[in-house]
Design an enzyme around this catalytic site. Sequence first.
Site, PDB file in Angstrom:
ATOM      1  N   HIS A   1      59.735 -30.111  37.972  1.00 45.07           N
ATOM      2  CA  HIS A   1      59.541 -31.128  39.011  1.00 45.07           C
ATOM      3  C   HIS A   1      60.792 -32.010  39.005  1.00 45.07           C
ATOM      4  O   HIS A   1      61.429 -32.185  37.956  1.00 45.07           O
ATOM      5  CB  HIS A   1      58.302 -31.943  38.618  1.00 45.07           C
TER       6      HIS A   1
ATOM      7  N   ASP B   1      56.645 -32.285  29.810  1.00 48.16           N
ATOM      8  CA  ASP B   1      56.090 -32.895  31.012  1.00 48.16           C
ATOM      9  C   ASP B   1      54.659 -32.361  31.152  1.00 48.16           C
ATOM     10  O   ASP B   1      54.449 -31.201  31.521  1.00 48.16           O
ATOM     11  CB  ASP B   1      56.953 -32.500  32.215  1.00 48.16           C
TER      12      ASP B   1
ATOM     13  N   GLN C   1      50.650 -31.954  34.656  1.00 49.52           N
ATOM     14  CA  GLN C   1      49.641 -31.022  35.174  1.00 49.52           C
ATOM     15  C   GLN C   1      48.770 -30.429  34.069  1.00 49.52           C
ATOM     16  O   GLN C   1      47.862 -29.656  34.368  1.00 49.52           O
ATOM     17  CB  GLN C   1      50.324 -29.875  35.942  1.00 49.52           C
TER      18      GLN C   1
ATOM     19  N   LYS D   1      46.501 -38.421  38.077  1.00 49.78           N
ATOM     20  CA  LYS D   1      46.196 -36.991  38.187  1.00 49.78           C
ATOM     21  C   LYS D   1      45.034 -36.601  37.288  1.00 49.78           C
ATOM     22  O   LYS D   1      44.703 -35.428  37.151  1.00 49.78           O
ATOM     23  CB  LYS D   1      47.428 -36.156  37.810  1.00 49.78           C
TER      24      LYS D   1
ATOM     25  N   CYS E   1      58.378 -31.305  45.435  1.00 50.76           N
ATOM     26  CA  CYS E   1      59.294 -31.963  44.487  1.00 50.76           C
ATOM     27  C   CYS E   1      59.896 -30.956  43.509  1.00 50.76           C
ATOM     28  O   CYS E   1      60.071 -31.257  42.317  1.00 50.76           O
ATOM     29  CB  CYS E   1      58.599 -33.091  43.713  1.00 50.76           C
TER      30      CYS E   1
HETATM   31  N1  PMP Z   1      55.858 -33.558  36.753  1.00 55.21           N
HETATM   32  C1  PMP Z   1      54.978 -32.722  37.320  1.00 55.21           C
HETATM   33  C2  PMP Z   1      54.840 -31.330  36.770  1.00 55.21           C
HETATM   34  C3  PMP Z   1      54.207 -33.160  38.395  1.00 55.21           C
HETATM   35  O1  PMP Z   1      53.345 -32.325  38.965  1.00 55.21           O
HETATM   36  C4  PMP Z   1      54.359 -34.481  38.860  1.00 55.21           C
HETATM   37  C5  PMP Z   1      53.566 -34.982  40.043  1.00 55.21           C
HETATM   38  N2  PMP Z   1      53.483 -34.095  41.098  1.00 55.21           N
HETATM   39  C6  PMP Z   1      55.278 -35.303  38.219  1.00 55.21           C
HETATM   40  C7  PMP Z   1      56.007 -34.819  37.169  1.00 55.21           C
HETATM   41  C8  PMP Z   1      55.490 -36.733  38.656  1.00 55.21           C
HETATM   42  O2  PMP Z   1      54.342 -37.485  38.469  1.00 55.21           O
HETATM   43  P1  PMP Z   1      54.255 -38.996  38.986  1.00 55.21           P
HETATM   44  O3  PMP Z   1      54.628 -38.953  40.446  1.00 55.21           O
HETATM   45  O4  PMP Z   1      52.839 -39.366  38.776  1.00 55.21           O
HETATM   46  O5  PMP Z   1      55.210 -39.791  38.189  1.00 55.21           O
END
Ligand code: PMP
Length: 436
Positions: free
Chosen positions: A150, A227, A230, A253, A391
Site C-alpha cells: 500500500h 503492515d 488488513q 478497519k 492505493c
Molecule cells: N496498509 C494497508 C495494507 C491498507 O489496506 C491500508 C488501508 N487501505 C493502509 C495501509 C492505510 O491505512 P490507514 O488509511 O487507516 O492509515
Amino acid sequence: MSNTSSSSPPPLVPPVACVCNEQVGAGPFDPRRLRQDFPILALTVHGDKTLAYLDNAATTQKPASVVCVLCEYYQACNANVHRSIHYLGEQATQRFEEARKKIQRFIGAPSERSVIFTRGTTESINVVASAWGRRSLKPGDEIVLTGMEHHSNLVPWQLVAKETGARLKFVPVLDDGTLDLEAYERLLKGRVRMAAFTHISNVLGTVNPVKRMTALAHAAGALVLVDAAQSVPNRPVSVTDLDCDFLAFSGHKMLGPTGIGVLYGRLEVLERMEPFLTGGEMISRVTLEDSTWADLPQKFEAGTPHVSGAIGLGVAVDYLQRVGMETIRDYDERLARYAIGRLEQIPGVRIFGRAPERSGAVSFEVEGVHPHDLAQFIDRDGIAIRAGHLCAQPLMKRLGVPAVSRASVYFYNLEEELDRLAQSILKAKEFFRHGS
Ligand code: PMP
C-alpha cells in the site's frame, strides 16, 4: 507526572442510559444475529435497496457498543488524560490506559509500554520511517519492501531513502499473487537495515508468510515492520509469535472509530529511538533551551491523544474477542472462496490474486466495463464495492491494469450478498455491452 500509576483508581462511572441493544455474547457464530449489532447494515439505500456493504477492506462498520461508548464517553467521562488531577481526568486516563492494555493483550505484546496510539497505519509507519529511519540509515544502507505494498508502506520509505541515501529494494510479486520468496532471500544478502512488508495485501488478499520473512530478515541483521492493516482485523495476530520489531494497524478497519490506530514497537528499539512529534505530553523536563523525553509510550504520543477513539477501539477489541479471531478468520476465508467461486462463473471476469492462503479482499476486472462504471452501476443495486488503484499504483502496473474493482467481506457479510453482487455484475455486463 503521569497519574496512570495511581494504585487504587476510582471506579468507572456507570454508563449513561444507552439506546444500543447489542446482541452479541457467547454462543455459536451466527452472522445473521451479529448483524443486528450493526444498525447501519439494516439501511436501505437508493430507495428500497437493502445495503450490501462489501467495502470492508477500506473501513468496517461499527457495532452499537462502539458507537455508544463514544457518546457515553463525551456525556459522562470527557477530560484530558495524564494531566488533569480531578475526578473526570482520572476516569478518562484510566479508561484510555485500559484500552491500551486490551490492545496489548489482543496482539500478544509483552508490555503496554510498547503500544503507541497513532491516527492509524499510515501514521504508525511514518513514525518508524521518520523517527527510526532518519537517524539510523546511512548512505548505501538498504530497505527491502515488496511490490504489493500500500502507498502507506512505500511513500514514507521513499522519502527517508532520499534523505539518507539509503536504497530501496523490492520483492517481486509472482503471477499467482504471492511474493517471490527466493528473490527475498537474495535481496537480504545486501546491507539491509529494514524489511517492511504487508501481512495481507489489500488488493490480492494474499496472506504473506510474515513469520518466516521476519526470521529471515532478522538473520540478515535487519529490523522488521509488518503492515497489519488488513490482518489484525481478520485473524489472530501475535507480535510475540511473529517476533516483528514493529506492527502497524488501524482501528477503523476492525470495528473501531476513525482517527485511531496503533504502532507496536519492540521495547529495546523504541527506547533507542528519538520522538517523531514533539510538544506537550511527551516530555519529562523542559527548559527554555532543552528538553528530555517522557517514558514509553508517552514519548511517541505528543499532544492530546484521541481519547474517545482509543476507548472505542478497546470496545471494538472486546467485540472481536467475543466473536473470536479464529472464527473470524475461518469465516473470512470461507466467504473469500465463495466470492471467488461466484465471480469465476461470470464470463469475462478476471480475478487478481490466487494465493493458496488468501483473505476476503477480492479484486477483479470485468471485461469491457471500467471499474468505476461497474462500482457506480452496482451501487444502484445497493451494493458497496471499491474501485480504483486501491492505493497500490505499482501493483496495478504489475497487474497491467490502471484500476480494479474490489469486494471485501467481514464477518457480518452473508453469502447471499455475494450472490447479489454476482447478479448485479451480470446486469452491468449486459448494460455496458449495449453501450448505454
Ligand atoms: N496498509 C494497508 C495494507 C491498507 O489496506 C491500508 C488501508 N487501505 C493502509 C495501509 C492505510 O491505512 P490507514 O488509511 O487507516 O492509515
